[in-house]
Scaffold this motif. Structure first.
Motif, mmCIF file in Angstrom:
data_model
loop_
_atom_site.group_PDB
_atom_site.id
_atom_site.type_symbol
_atom_site.label_atom_id
_atom_site.label_comp_id
_atom_site.label_asym_id
_atom_site.label_seq_id
_atom_site.Cartn_x
_atom_site.Cartn_y
_atom_site.Cartn_z
ATOM 1 N N ILE A 20 -0.350 9.284 13.547
ATOM 2 C CA ILE A 20 -0.231 8.676 12.227
ATOM 3 C C ILE A 20 0.984 9.235 11.505
ATOM 4 C CG2 ILE A 20 -2.622 8.046 11.921
ATOM 5 C CD1 ILE A 20 -3.288 10.666 10.849
ATOM 6 N N VAL A 21 1.317 8.591 10.407
ATOM 7 C CA VAL A 21 2.434 9.061 9.595
ATOM 8 C C VAL A 21 2.150 10.500 9.166
ATOM 9 C CG1 VAL A 21 3.562 8.790 7.357
ATOM 10 C CG2 VAL A 21 3.133 6.783 8.797
ATOM 11 N N HIS A 22 3.123 11.350 9.340
ATOM 12 C CA HIS A 22 2.946 12.774 9.039
ATOM 13 C C HIS A 22 2.674 12.972 7.539
ATOM 14 C CE1 HIS A 22 3.721 17.075 8.867
ATOM 15 N NE2 HIS A 22 3.615 17.080 10.193
ATOM 16 N N PRO A 23 1.776 13.906 7.216
ATOM 17 C CA PRO A 23 1.479 14.107 5.794
ATOM 18 C C PRO A 23 2.708 14.494 4.977
ATOM 19 C CG PRO A 23 0.433 15.819 7.166
ATOM 20 C CD PRO A 23 0.934 14.756 8.079
ATOM 21 N N ASN A 66 3.717 3.576 5.912
ATOM 22 C CA ASN A 66 2.275 3.364 6.122
ATOM 23 C C ASN A 66 1.742 2.144 5.377
ATOM 24 O OD1 ASN A 66 0.069 4.152 7.577
ATOM 25 N ND2 ASN A 66 -0.326 6.024 6.429
ATOM 26 N N GLU A 67 2.509 1.081 5.389
ATOM 27 C CA GLU A 67 2.082 -0.176 4.772
ATOM 28 C C GLU A 67 1.034 -0.849 5.674
ATOM 29 O OE1 GLU A 67 2.227 -2.338 2.213
ATOM 30 O OE2 GLU A 67 1.145 -3.720 3.513
ATOM 31 N N GLN A 78 4.266 10.975 4.292
ATOM 32 C CA GLN A 78 3.430 10.041 3.526
ATOM 33 C C GLN A 78 3.813 10.080 2.033
ATOM 34 O OE1 GLN A 78 0.727 7.957 4.654
ATOM 35 N NE2 GLN A 78 0.900 7.178 2.574
ATOM 36 N N ASP A 79 3.954 8.895 1.454
ATOM 37 C CA ASP A 79 4.212 8.748 0.008
ATOM 38 C C ASP A 79 5.628 9.134 -0.398
ATOM 39 O OD1 ASP A 79 1.551 7.949 -0.282
ATOM 40 O OD2 ASP A 79 0.875 9.985 -0.715
ATOM 41 N N THR A 133 0.832 -1.204 0.000
ATOM 42 C CA THR A 133 0.000 0.000 0.000
ATOM 43 C C THR A 133 0.871 1.261 0.000
ATOM 44 O OG1 THR A 133 -0.119 0.083 2.429
ATOM 45 C CG2 THR A 133 -1.819 -1.179 1.288
#
Lengths: 369, 369
Positions: free
Chosen positions: B295-298, B337-338, B301-302, B173
């Motif tokens: 959560i993973v910080h924006p 964020n998998e 992310q990616d 993901t």
């Protein structure tokens, strides 16, 4: 994501459920809790738990909304709602407004704990009359018992005791942006809320109307007098993206603001609104044994709410062949390639795009704050 | 996605496993099947099913690769590999090359049928010596039995009978693009294959080296003399995207072409290669009760394979607080964020970026086609 083909619902006869002049009873928040041990009433005491409140058939000026719930984890692997609700259960300040405080509620805690959509069956399909009135034991399907609990805590559906509003928080793997979900454009209060949200947010918020004629509503949202589903994606199930959660938080805040404005005596003028109505679901091509023969065509993937024209490709078979849309008119697909629909073989939903004239929403009748 | 922290593996001592001058035996494809009923040998007959083939320690010119397997569904909800392998089981023509035909194999059919990662435990962590040599019954953990079956069909690991090459097809993901996975840069044959794939595809193919010193390899790929994992994302688990499947197909085709060229007598010159080595995993912030606190910080992310610099944010708490990376040097996160790592509380993996000098790959010794 919301369940497939949910429809029916109190209010299909054209009423604005919120607008029903039913005296509000049992407004103590304690009665419908906040995720702790539910207060269960026997089904016999539930009143009408059926397909909808025909007593709500006369549109009338509404009353203030005092009892508002925010549901997360109706599907246990849709994590934005799950973790926002868990946070709000610790610190509900974000859900407070001048005229009310919304109550966060974790709808399917067992599925949430296992990070799966459901344990025995989809909770969001478990609010039919048959399920809500079935008499069973604890050994029954978990979601049937849970639907009955929720109906007692927040309903009973179609009764004067039902909460004024439910927000139900969902995620989808589809590229649905920030989709606003209701069963019908006839829910005038919800349509005004959608319009308010659309005007006050920067990103597209398409409105999806899932109601089909003649079908009973089996969704959790149907328990309340009025409701809105927030369906945000794309986000993989079992994943929590900061951007998606922030977006959901902002949309919900906007919806709460709208209720607060209404409660404070604001009226809202008539408007025209574009929305997308469910026609039917489209299934994957499969072998006689049920095996997938192909996948959503790359030209269709991620094109939720964009027109699909006759002759355009919809599936790509593993063999290399393509399958095309053979309809006569453009349709608007949504929930394209949603993970949770694979078990039903559904590749996407066909929607039609329409413009609706929404009547004005009058300010609520004066009542004690 | 591959299992966390897989490492160890035959070949860690610097050998090119393919290059071992072990006579190839039991080359009949029938022996190791194609997803049908497996031919199981008793563990006693398995030879060395241990942690690696020290007999492979002398780098030498390799032999042709005749026995190549393509694994899908090692994780049953990673659908690109699942459906490609199902397709190839019906029509393997795409896996044919002049000098060999690769064999498709559905690694975890029970998990695939239920569209879950695993039934009892992660199959891709079940290839330890302890699991492979355990003597049990059919009531044992499903994946332990399955690992033993696969080790008999495609190994035994570390033995001369082991297949020449395994491709293992995974999805994540995370925004990993088309990640090429091996345990070590010391696998010279695989590194040349990676280099070939990178040169012959249009999109980035970062190389991830998962081996950590002193740990036993527990991955499915370790059964073969040499191997490559293809990890494509982002794709939600339980979803099949046409673009991701097409990409996976193209990468695999490129890998098969490389083997074919090698088998036909091609040698490959030395080169320098950038790759990312595992340092450690980074966990989500959690409460003492184990609940996620953020959560993973924006901003992270990616951003897989991009540098994360000291002082940059990594987590956003539900309370609004931020947590920053406090290391002294930039690291390169991956598997950010998998979904499958949530159960272990892992938010991402910390990698270091290095340049390696890869020696030339000599053409194989002449042998009958």
């Amino acid at each position: 994501m919301l369940s497939l083909l949910m429809e029916g619902s109190c209010g299909k006869d054209g009423s604005t459920l919120h607008g029903c002049s039913i005296p509000l009873k049992n407004q103590s928040l304690g009665r419908w809790g906040s995720g702790g041990a539910p207060l269960i009433r026997a089904p016999e005491a539930a009143g009408t738990a059926g397909t909808g409140s025909r007593m709500c058939s006369t549109p009338s000026m509404g009353h203030r909304l005092n009892r508002v719930a925010v549901m997360g984890g109706t599907h246990g692997n849709e994590l934005s709602g799950v973790y926002l609700v868990k946070h709000w259960l610790q610190d509900p300040s974000e859900l407070q407004r001048r005229t009310f405080t919304a109550t966060p509620f974790l709808a399917n805690p067992k599925a949430t704990k296992r990070c799966v959509r459901y344990i025995s069956q989809d909770l969001n399909r478990s609010f039919t009359k048959a399920f809500l009135l079935s008499k069973g034991t604890k050994d029954d399907l978990y979601e049937v018992s849970r639907a009955q609990e929720i109906n007692q805590l927040f309903g009973p559906r179609g009764s004067a005791d039902a909460v004024d509003f439910i927000f139900d928080l969902h995620n989808t793997t589809s590229n649905m942006a920030a989709c606003l979900i209701s069963d019908s454009e006839k829910n005038v209060f919800t349509m005004h809320m959608c319009h308010y949200i659309q005007k006050h947010t920067q990103t597209p918020c398409p409105i999806y109307l899932y109601g089909l004629p003649g079908q009973e509503n089996y969704s959790l949202m149907s328990v309340a007098k009025n409701s809105l589903g927030l369906e945000l994606g794309p986000q993989p199930h079992g994943v929590l993206r900061a951007d998606v959660s922030a977006h959901m938080r902002a949309l919900l805040a906007c919806g709460l603001d709208f209720i607060d404005l209404f409660n404070q005596g604001t009226s809202f003028p008539a408007f025209d609104m574009v929305a997308y109505k469910l026609i039917e679901s489209v299934h994957f091509p499969r072998s006689p044994e049920g095996e997938l023969l192909g996948i959503v065509h790359p030209q269709l993937q991620d094109k939720d709410f964009l027109p699909l024209k006759p002759g355009e490709p919809i599936f790509q078979l593993f063999s290399g062949e393509e399958i095309f849309y053979e309809g006569d008119v453009p349709i608007y697909p949504a929930f394209i390639n949603e993970a949770a629909y694979y078990e039903k073989g559904v590749a996407f939903l066909k929607l039609e795009k329409s413009t609706f004239s929404i009547p004005p929403l009058e300010a609520p009748a004066a009542s004690a704050p």
